[in-house]
Structures are given as structure tokens and as C-alpha cells.
Design a protein around this motif. Structure first.
Motif, PDB file in Angstrom:
ATOM      1  N   ALA A  53     -17.903 -15.926 -18.105  1.00  0.00           N
ATOM      2  CA  ALA A  53     -18.049 -17.140 -17.299  1.00  0.00           C
ATOM      3  C   ALA A  53     -19.141 -18.043 -17.866  1.00  0.00           C
ATOM      4  CB  ALA A  53     -18.366 -16.756 -15.852  1.00  0.00           C
ATOM      5  N   LYS A  54     -20.249 -17.466 -18.283  1.00  0.00           N
ATOM      6  CA  LYS A  54     -21.353 -18.246 -18.862  1.00  0.00           C
ATOM      7  C   LYS A  54     -20.932 -18.896 -20.165  1.00  0.00           C
ATOM      8  CE  LYS A  54     -26.229 -17.869 -20.158  1.00  0.00           C
ATOM      9  NZ  LYS A  54     -27.415 -16.961 -20.253  1.00  0.00           N
ATOM     10  N   TYR A  55     -20.169 -18.144 -20.986  1.00  0.00           N
ATOM     11  CA  TYR A  55     -19.724 -18.683 -22.270  1.00  0.00           C
ATOM     12  C   TYR A  55     -18.740 -19.833 -22.072  1.00  0.00           C
ATOM     13  CZ  TYR A  55     -17.090 -18.863 -26.666  1.00  0.00           C
ATOM     14  OH  TYR A  55     -16.473 -19.292 -27.816  1.00  0.00           O
ATOM     15  N   THR A  56     -17.811 -19.687 -21.121  1.00  0.00           N
ATOM     16  CA  THR A  56     -16.765 -20.702 -20.951  1.00  0.00           C
ATOM     17  C   THR A  56     -17.290 -21.992 -20.325  1.00  0.00           C
ATOM     18  OG1 THR A  56     -16.149 -19.670 -18.832  1.00  0.00           O
ATOM     19  CG2 THR A  56     -14.899 -19.013 -20.797  1.00  0.00           C
ATOM     20  N   GLU A  57     -18.478 -21.944 -19.732  1.00  0.00           N
ATOM     21  CA  GLU A  57     -19.049 -23.155 -19.133  1.00  0.00           C
ATOM     22  C   GLU A  57     -19.241 -24.266 -20.166  1.00  0.00           C
ATOM     23  OE1 GLU A  57     -22.665 -22.038 -17.292  1.00  0.00           O
ATOM     24  OE2 GLU A  57     -21.733 -21.127 -15.521  1.00  0.00           O
ATOM     25  N   LYS A  58     -19.475 -23.903 -21.407  1.00  0.00           N
ATOM     26  CA  LYS A  58     -19.763 -24.899 -22.444  1.00  0.00           C
ATOM     27  C   LYS A  58     -18.571 -25.169 -23.366  1.00  0.00           C
ATOM     28  CE  LYS A  58     -22.041 -21.074 -24.867  1.00  0.00           C
ATOM     29  NZ  LYS A  58     -23.341 -20.530 -25.324  1.00  0.00           N
ATOM     30  N   LEU A  59     -17.400 -24.677 -22.980  1.00  0.00           N
ATOM     31  CA  LEU A  59     -16.209 -24.874 -23.821  1.00  0.00           C
ATOM     32  C   LEU A  59     -15.391 -26.068 -23.347  1.00  0.00           C
ATOM     33  CD1 LEU A  59     -14.901 -21.202 -24.211  1.00  0.00           C
ATOM     34  CD2 LEU A  59     -16.029 -22.594 -25.962  1.00  0.00           C
ATOM     35  N   PRO A  60     -14.688 -26.739 -24.270  1.00  0.00           N
ATOM     36  CA  PRO A  60     -13.755 -27.810 -23.870  1.00  0.00           C
ATOM     37  C   PRO A  60     -12.630 -27.230 -23.014  1.00  0.00           C
ATOM     38  CG  PRO A  60     -14.195 -27.867 -26.232  1.00  0.00           C
ATOM     39  CD  PRO A  60     -14.768 -26.586 -25.728  1.00  0.00           C
ATOM     40  N   LEU A  61     -12.024 -28.067 -22.173  1.00  0.00           N
ATOM     41  CA  LEU A  61     -10.976 -27.607 -21.268  1.00  0.00           C
ATOM     42  C   LEU A  61      -9.798 -26.988 -22.015  1.00  0.00           C
ATOM     43  CD1 LEU A  61     -10.864 -30.458 -18.576  1.00  0.00           C
ATOM     44  CD2 LEU A  61     -11.733 -28.119 -18.327  1.00  0.00           C
ATOM     45  N   ARG A  62      -9.473 -27.531 -23.199  1.00  0.00           N
ATOM     46  CA  ARG A  62      -8.298 -27.030 -23.919  1.00  0.00           C
ATOM     47  C   ARG A  62      -8.480 -25.583 -24.381  1.00  0.00           C
ATOM     48  NH1 ARG A  62     -10.943 -29.806 -28.120  1.00  0.00           N
ATOM     49  NH2 ARG A  62     -10.961 -28.668 -30.125  1.00  0.00           N
ATOM     50  N   PHE A  63      -9.725 -25.117 -24.437  1.00  0.00           N
ATOM     51  CA  PHE A  63      -9.980 -23.745 -24.842  1.00  0.00           C
ATOM     52  C   PHE A  63      -9.733 -22.762 -23.689  1.00  0.00           C
ATOM     53  CE2 PHE A  63     -12.692 -23.747 -28.877  1.00  0.00           C
ATOM     54  CZ  PHE A  63     -12.206 -24.972 -29.302  1.00  0.00           C
ATOM     55  N   LEU A  64      -9.902 -23.216 -22.460  1.00  0.00           N
ATOM     56  CA  LEU A  64      -9.900 -22.301 -21.314  1.00  0.00           C
ATOM     57  C   LEU A  64      -8.552 -21.617 -21.097  1.00  0.00           C
ATOM     58  CD1 LEU A  64     -12.055 -24.287 -18.728  1.00  0.00           C
ATOM     59  CD2 LEU A  64     -12.764 -22.685 -20.528  1.00  0.00           C
ATOM     60  N   GLY A  65      -7.487 -22.291 -21.478  1.00  0.00           N
ATOM     61  CA  GLY A  65      -6.160 -21.704 -21.282  1.00  0.00           C
ATOM     62  C   GLY A  65      -5.884 -20.489 -22.141  1.00  0.00           C
ATOM     63  N   HIS A  66      -6.805 -20.182 -23.058  1.00  0.00           N
ATOM     64  CA  HIS A  66      -6.609 -19.045 -23.959  1.00  0.00           C
ATOM     65  C   HIS A  66      -7.411 -17.814 -23.544  1.00  0.00           C
ATOM     66  CE1 HIS A  66      -4.326 -21.518 -26.775  1.00  0.00           C
ATOM     67  NE2 HIS A  66      -5.218 -22.467 -26.568  1.00  0.00           N
ATOM     68  N   ILE A  67      -8.127 -17.927 -22.433  1.00  0.00           N
ATOM     69  CA  ILE A  67      -8.839 -16.777 -21.870  1.00  0.00           C
ATOM     70  C   ILE A  67      -8.285 -16.535 -20.476  1.00  0.00           C
ATOM     71  CG2 ILE A  67     -11.067 -15.825 -21.152  1.00  0.00           C
ATOM     72  CD1 ILE A  67     -12.438 -17.563 -23.173  1.00  0.00           C
ATOM     73  N   PRO A  68      -7.662 -15.375 -20.212  1.00  0.00           N
ATOM     74  CA  PRO A  68      -7.060 -15.119 -18.904  1.00  0.00           C
ATOM     75  C   PRO A  68      -8.029 -15.374 -17.752  1.00  0.00           C
ATOM     76  CG  PRO A  68      -6.508 -13.354 -20.435  1.00  0.00           C
ATOM     77  CD  PRO A  68      -7.526 -14.228 -21.122  1.00  0.00           C
ATOM     78  N   GLY A  69      -7.642 -16.267 -16.841  1.00  0.00           N
ATOM     79  CA  GLY A  69      -8.438 -16.543 -15.651  1.00  0.00           C
ATOM     80  C   GLY A  69      -9.519 -17.574 -15.829  1.00  0.00           C
TER      81      GLY A  69
END
Length: 331
Positions: A53-69
């Protein structure tokens, strides 16, 4: 695998996630997917979810679809509880492949993201494979019963009875000494074990093995119709008359999808009783009010064959051979 490191952490993995995986390794020894006292998904929730969760906070939205949930408020542990470790592994693999296909993966951020996904994939795969440390089956007194708990325990491959191993393990009144050579199958029940106690081949095993494909077909149809009892053609057999048979038959039953033992036994009985699709068609036509000649005529029309005396005679004999409990009754 039991004592091996749970994953190989890629050098370019996000430091927060990498540190969480290291802590996971330090604590993972007593945990497994099959342990009630130490379920490994709980360790994923405690250590991995916050780091991801901490790591994904700084990722672009297009990256989030590649990590389940990711981005939904549901952590990896939540997805695992929904679909299980076995389904999580191919899901992660596919999401990683999609990212690699869609991105050029040349930037430092892309490389870090790929390395982090690979590390998480390795972690979940290791969790799915991990066996419990305490593998022997124990009685209520805590003493080992001389049985290996890593072996499969559940239903017989051919019916709704428990396997010989599962049945023995669940009955603490039965004892098994160190010198006991009794072979407890983890695949078949006592009635369907390949060999009898005398060492001779078991005819019931041979018969069930020959018909296992049909058993799987009937079980799948029963489960589908049972799950949607009031829906015609839910059995999805590919034939309207056969579907109608399952529809009317299950309306007269009280079985639920959770009644797996009973459904498996029913599928076995259908196969052993030689309740073929042709006989199912006859039964549903009889249920609709047709007489024997009309049944034979209807079947001949469906099969695009001419009506003959032999066809009428065959229909009569088929009806006589069907057990009463498979006949359809008006509700």
C-alpha cells in the motif's frame, strides 16, 4: 520448500516491499496455507499489505491495475482470501505479463515496478507451495497417530465417501501401530481402493476407473442444476431433453451445492445404474405424458432415424431397467 527462503528478492525491488519480504522470511517457518493456528495469509496481511500500500501510493494510476487489489482498498491478503493461493499465482503471472507487454520497461521506475512484481509473485508462489512444519496427524491427546498430514484428505476420487486415509484419521477409536502395514489410500475410499485386503485386484475400482469421465460429467451437471434449481437448462448438457431431466429431477430433491458428499454419491449411482443420456430422455418424455410408442417416435425424430419395432422395443426395455428412484414424479 518447507525450510527454504520464501522468495528471491530482486535487487531492483522497491526497498519498502523488499524489507517486508525479509521480515516475512524471518517469521514464516510455523505458517502455511493449511494451518489453522498459523495461516500464512495472516502474515501476508500483517507484513506485505502495508508495504505494498505504501509503495503504490506513489505510482501512476496505470500501474495499479497490475497489482491485485491495488487502489481499491483491498490488499493482497483480501484477494487471496477470496480466490485462494492457487488462483492468485496465475493471476499475478498474467498481470506481470500484461505490464511487460504494454510498457517498454526501460525507465528506472518501470524496472523497479517489474522487479517488485516479480518478488511478490515469488513470495505468493512460495506461500502456495509451503507445507506445514507439524505434518503428522494427531489425536485429541496431541500424540501422533502415525499418519502423514501432508497427504491428501478428502473425498474418494470416485464417490462421496472419504478417502481411506481421511476416514481413518477422523476416527480416533482406530489405532495404528508402528508395525501396521495397512495401506491407507489418500485417493480412494475403502470400497474403491485398487486392491482388496487379500492383495487381489478390486473389481469396484476397475469399474469406477472405467467410468470416471462419465462420473465427472454427471457431477458437474448436478452441481450446476443444484446451484440454480429453478432455472431450466442450468445443467448445460448440450441437449434440451437431458437438461429437462436434471431440471425436474432436482426440483424433487433437497440437495444444496454444499452437500458435496451426497452429490458425488448421486453421480456415482447414476453411472453405476447406467443412467445414460438416452434413458434420461426417455424418462423426461414419459414425465411429459407420452406413451411408449410416442416416446420411441420422438427419440427417432430427435436422432433423425426411422421409427422401427426394434426402436419401440428398445425404449420399453430401457424404461424397465431404470431404478425407480430416478423416475420423475409429478410435484
Amino acid at each position: 520448500m518447507r525450510n527454504a527462503k520464501p522468495t528471491i528478492i530482486s535487487e531492483e525491488c522497491d526497498p519498502t516491499v523488499a524489507e517486508a519480504i525479509k521480515q516475512f522470511h524471518d517469521r514464516w517457518l510455523p505458517y502455511s496455507a493449511s494451518s489453522k493456528q498459523h495461516p500464512i495469509v495472516r502474515l501476508v496481511e500483517e507484513l506485505i499489505d502495508p508495504a505494498v500500500a505504501k509503495y503504490t501510493e506513489k505510482l501512476p494510476l496505470r500501474f495499479l491495475g497490475h497489482i491485485p487489489g491495488a487502489g481499491t482498498g483491498v490488499g493482497l491478503s483480501g484477494i487471496i482470501r477470496l480466490i485462494g493461493f492457487d488462483a492468485m499465482v496465475p493471476l499475478q503471472r498474467e498481470l506481470l505479463r500484461r505490464f511487460i507487454r504494454q510498457e517498454d520497461c526501460t525507465s528506472a521506475r518501470d524496472k523497479r515496478f517489474t522487479a517488485t512484481l516479480e518478488s511478490l509473485f515469488e513470495l505468493i508462489w512460495a506461500c502456495a507451495c509451503k507445507q506445514p512444519v507439524d505434518s503428522p496427524i494427531r489425536g485429541s491427546d496431541g500424540k501422533s497417530r502415525g499418519l502423514n498430514g501432508r497427504r491428501r484428505q478428502g473425498f474418494c476420487r470416485f464417490c462421496g465417501e472419504l478417502t481411506a486415509l481421511a476416514s481413518f484419521a477422523g476416527d480416533e477409536s482406530q489405532l495404528r501401530g508402528a508395525a501396521d502395514t495397512l495401506r491407507l489410500s489418500s485417493l480412494y475410499c475403502v470400497a474403491h481402493q485398487p486392491k482388496l485386503l487379500s492383495g487381489a485386484g478390486n473389481p469396484a475400482y476397475r469399474q469406477a476407473k472405467r467410468s470416471v469421465a462419465q462420473f465427472d460429467i454427471e457431477l458437474a451437471r448436478l452441481k450446476r442444476q443444484c446451484a440454480k434449481r429453478a432455472t431450466p437448462h442450468a445443467a448445460a448438457s448440450g441437449d434440451k431433453l437431458v437438461d429437462n431431466y436434471f431440471f425436474h429431477y432436482m426440483l424433487g430433491q433437497t440437495l444444496q451445492p454444499a452437500d458435496m458428499a451426497e452429490l458425488r454419491d448421486l453421480a456415482r449411482l447414476m453411472v453405476d445404474s447406467k443412467l445414460s443420456d438416452a434413458k434420461k430422455k426417455i424418462l423426461v418424455l414419459q414425465y411429459s405424458g407420452l406413451n411408449q410408442s410416442e416416446i420411441a417416435e420422438q427419440l427417432s425424430r430427435n436422432d433423425q432415424r426411422p421409427l422401427t419395432r426394434q426402436a419401440v422395443s428398445k425404449a420399453l426395455k430401457a424404461l424397465a431397467s431404470i431404478p425407480e428412484n430416478f423416475h420423475l414424479k409429478k410435484q
